[in-house]
Design an enzyme around this catalytic site. Structure first.
Site, short mmCIF file in Angstrom:
data_model
loop_
_atom_site.label_atom_id
_atom_site.label_comp_id
_atom_site.label_asym_id
_atom_site.label_seq_id
_atom_site.Cartn_x
_atom_site.Cartn_y
_atom_site.Cartn_z
N LYS A 1 45.84 38.41 41.72
CA LYS A 1 46.20 38.93 42.37
C LYS A 1 47.51 38.31 42.85
O LYS A 1 48.65 38.88 42.90
CB LYS A 1 45.56 39.36 43.76
N TYR B 1 45.33 41.22 35.01
CA TYR B 1 44.68 41.76 36.00
C TYR B 1 43.82 43.01 35.15
O TYR B 1 43.23 42.44 34.15
CB TYR B 1 45.61 42.49 37.00
N GLU C 1 39.88 41.07 49.65
CA GLU C 1 39.84 41.62 48.33
C GLU C 1 38.53 41.52 47.81
O GLU C 1 37.69 40.63 47.85
CB GLU C 1 40.62 40.79 47.41
N ASP C 2 38.00 43.13 47.59
CA ASP C 2 36.51 42.93 46.89
C ASP C 2 35.41 42.75 47.85
O ASP C 2 34.32 42.09 47.15
CB ASP C 2 36.69 42.53 45.59
N ASP D 1 43.48 45.22 50.63
CA ASP D 1 43.96 46.04 49.49
C ASP D 1 43.11 47.14 48.91
O ASP D 1 43.77 48.28 48.76
CB ASP D 1 44.38 45.06 48.29
N ASP D 2 41.84 47.12 49.00
CA ASP D 2 41.06 48.08 48.61
C ASP D 2 41.11 49.48 49.34
O ASP D 2 41.07 50.50 49.10
CB ASP D 2 39.46 47.62 48.63
N ASN E 1 38.00 51.11 38.66
CA ASN E 1 38.32 50.17 37.54
C ASN E 1 37.04 49.43 37.60
O ASN E 1 36.10 49.35 38.22
CB ASN E 1 39.44 49.08 38.12
N ARG F 1 31.63 42.91 45.76
CA ARG F 1 31.95 44.10 45.12
C ARG F 1 33.14 43.95 44.27
O ARG F 1 34.23 44.30 44.65
CB ARG F 1 32.04 45.06 46.14
#
Length: 650
Positions: free
Chosen positions: A266, A195, A338-339, A361-362, A503, A248
């Protein structure tokens, strides 16, 4: 019983967990049936495979296939010096069709090529006899423990992180249980490999390192057929979906279809850290195009080469996807966004949180893990959340999500109105401090954080005027916590709390060394990506990592094991409190505000238990009756990657 002489290749039969279609190749040997099942009951896969006779499919079946190569007199001949060309592949011309037959029984060469059942050299002597493996493996038999030692040495020989990543992905494709065994036993070493930060580089180069597809790719081409695409996935009992549209990816921007590395990574952590069965996990990438010019011009790019779809076209595709997931997998499947870019992430979460079990999650996972770190840090600096002032650099998904959860927890502790609590939390975006004079031009998710204050454009000026006790970076912009900023924080606070969360490592607002050095060793520091220990004036500081992997695996397990149907903010608070409670005095003495990852499965079990308990309390859980000991129940639900023993021929 599934017979190779009677089943249809059109049927996606439930063979060893609904994995392959029927068909066969001739095998000489005994005609008695044989089985491939686990001796012990397995909570990740069940069922047996019985062949009445492992013989080739009858010629009549091939003859009746309308698009196959016609039978000819040459059918009896040996082609290319090899076995008889039963299915006509070698004799077919380019304009003729052939049928992609496959053997469905998990035995022999097929068994060695099935990552879900392959054990490599760990197959016992009896298993090699029973499942036609003689001669297909070297004669030695080694244990899974020895295989783990061999594989970690293999991974360590690579100096480049991306090569380590590729070695791990290759292992996952060959031997699933060994992959998870290795990851669990060396989690602190391998987590940065599978990850962040390495997965960021893997996504950037996904087109060039792409070998085998992982997960489902749903593009605009599949609009109107998404339910059909979901049904192509061989596993039917899906419990967790991680989905991205790649707009993103971490702090790297729009990577389009190449963002698949994120859902894959993930979900490997859902299994390794949270114990969710691999077969219950489904990574999905929604491909609506990309605005990344370099990818559009890259001949190795694996996605749609067109500009991103937006507006109604995008919304319709996502709605069809969400509807199809619920129709195919039911009410209790967890969908983790996610993203996604800010403008879509907030809208999707708000739109579907009342009708689906959704989690971003973000926004929510990052908020929960950061809140846990802050609650733990209070034991080092003293006071309650209400006694501190927070300044964020970054007002996107992560920044506003963290700010809101801090406000919710503070309001819960003090019984103060949420609007009043928010006044202690300030955000800086690309245009400076978010203040009331900018309110009309702000995006909707930023408006709650606009307070009365004169405009401030530089971060260091905001630090000097707001005088925060906590500085949090979620900007995705590397090295923005400059020496001037850190020194200003250190001049205001005896123990400034500095969280550099962006990150991958290249996008981190500052390094651990910079934080400790510029604060004269007084900072309480944690980052999103890992940093090595730092020595300053004879003292060794071990930086903590505010990694979402602390939260989402245990959080997801808690939802699954309780049968929860909706995510409530109180579940996130429960997860934060459970994580903070796992930080020991020994950790505090080292300056850590997060526990070490070596105990992550135990930590996940406690988080899952706390989340499930809150779900039962709120009436959101459907798995009844409630287990008496939720921690033990969570541990009993966890997938373990130890090899299973296969039955012998009966």
């Amino acid at each position: 019983m599934i017979s190779s002489s009677s089943c249809s290749f059109l049927s996606n039969s439930a063979v060893a967990g609904s994995r392959s279609i029927c068909g066969g190749a001739q095998r000489k040997g005994p005609s008695s049936p044989f089985r491939v099942v686990c001796l012990a009951p397995s909570n990740d896969r069940s069922g047996s495979v019985v062949l009445d006779s492992p013989a080739a499919v009858k010629k009549e079946q091939i003859r009746n296939e309308p698009t196959s190569v016609p039978d000819t007199a040459e059918e009896e001949q040996v082609s290319a010096g090899g076995p008889r060309d039963v299915y006509g592949e070698d004799r077919a011309t380019e304009d003729q069709f052939v049928t992609p037959w496959n053997v469905s029984v998990a035995s022999g060469y097929t068994l060695l090529r099935d990552p879900h059942f392959n054990k490599g050299l760990a197959f016992t002597e009896k298993e090699r006899d029973a499942h036609y493996l003689r001669g297909l493996l070297p004669p030695t038999v080694i244990s899974q423990e020895t295989q783990v030692k061999k594989m970690i040495q293999h991974v360590r020989q690579y100096q480049v992180p991306l090569q380590k990543y590729m070695a791990m992905m290759d292992l996952q494709e060959r031997n699933e249980r060994l992959f998870y065994k290795l990851l669990i036993e060396h989690v602190e070493e391998l987590l940065p490999v599978v990850y962040t930060p390495t997965v960021g580089e893997a996504c950037q180069k996904y087109g060039s390192i792409f070998m085998r597809p992982q997960g489902l790719y749903i593009s605009l081409k599949e609009k109107g057929r998404i339910l059909e695409v979901l049904r192509n996935w061989p596993e039917k009992n899906i419990q967790v979906i991680v989905v991205t549209d790649g707009e993103r990816i971490l702090g790297l921007g729009d990577l389009g279809c190449q963002g698949m590395g994120i859902p894959v990574g993930k979900l490997s952590l859902y299994t390794a850290l949270g114990g969710v069965r691999p077969s219950a996990c489904l990574p999905i990438t929604i491909d609506v195009g990309t605005n990344n010019e370099s990818l559009l011009n890259d001949e190795l790019y694996i996605g749609l080469k067109q500009r991103r779809a937006t507006g109604q076209e995008y919304a319709e595709l996502m709605h069809e996807f969400m509807t199809a997931v619920k129709q195919n997998y039911g009410e209790k499947v967890l969908i983790q966004f996610e993203d996604f870019a800010n403008h879509n992430a907030f809208d999707l979460l708000e739109k579907y949180r009342s009708t689906h079990l959704v989690f971003n999650d973000d926004i929510q996972g990052t908020a929960s893990v950061v809140l846990a770190g802050l609650v733990a840090a209070l034991k080092l600096v003293g006071g309650n959340l209400a006694d501190h002032r927070f300044l964020f650099l970054g007002a996107g998904e992560a920044g506003t999500g963290i700010a809101e959860l801090i406000a919710l927890e503070t309001s819960k502790q003090t019984n103060a109105p949420l609007e009043e609590v928010r006044k202690n939390i300030w955000l800086v975006d690309s245009k400076g401090l978010i203040v009331n004079s900018r309110k009309e031009s702000l995006q909707h998710f930023k408006k709650p954080w606009a307070h009365d204050h004169e405009p401030v454009h530089r971060l260091v000026d905001a630090v000097n005027k707001i005088k925060p006790t906590v500085l949090i970076g979620t900007s995705g912009q590397g090295r923005t916590f400059t020496k001037e900023v850190i020194e200003a924080m250190a001049s205001i606070n005896e123990k400034p709390i500095i969280l550099s969360l962006s990150n991958p490592t290249s996008q981190s607002e500052c390094t651990a060394e910079e934080a400790y050095k510029w604060s004269q060793g007084r900072a309480i520091f944690a980052s999103g990506s890992p940093f090595p220990p730092v020595e300053y004036e004879g003292k060794v500081f071990v930086p903590g990592q505010a990694n979402n992997a602390y939260i989402f695996p245990g959080f997801g397990l808690g939802l699954i094991m309780s049968g929860t149907i909706r995510v409530h903010d109180d579940l996130l608070l429960a997860a934060s409190e459970a994580l903070a409670a796992q930080v020991s005095e020994e950790n505090f003495e080292k300056g850590l505000i997060y526990p070490p990852f070596t105990n992550i499965r135990k930590i996940s079990a406690h988080i899952a238990a706390s989340v499930a308990a809150k779900a039962y309390e709120l009436g959101l859980a459907t798995r009844l009756p409630q287990p008496k000991d939720l921690v033990k129940f969570a541990e009993s639900c966890m997938y373990t990657p130890a090899y299973r023993s296969y039955r012998q021929q009966e």
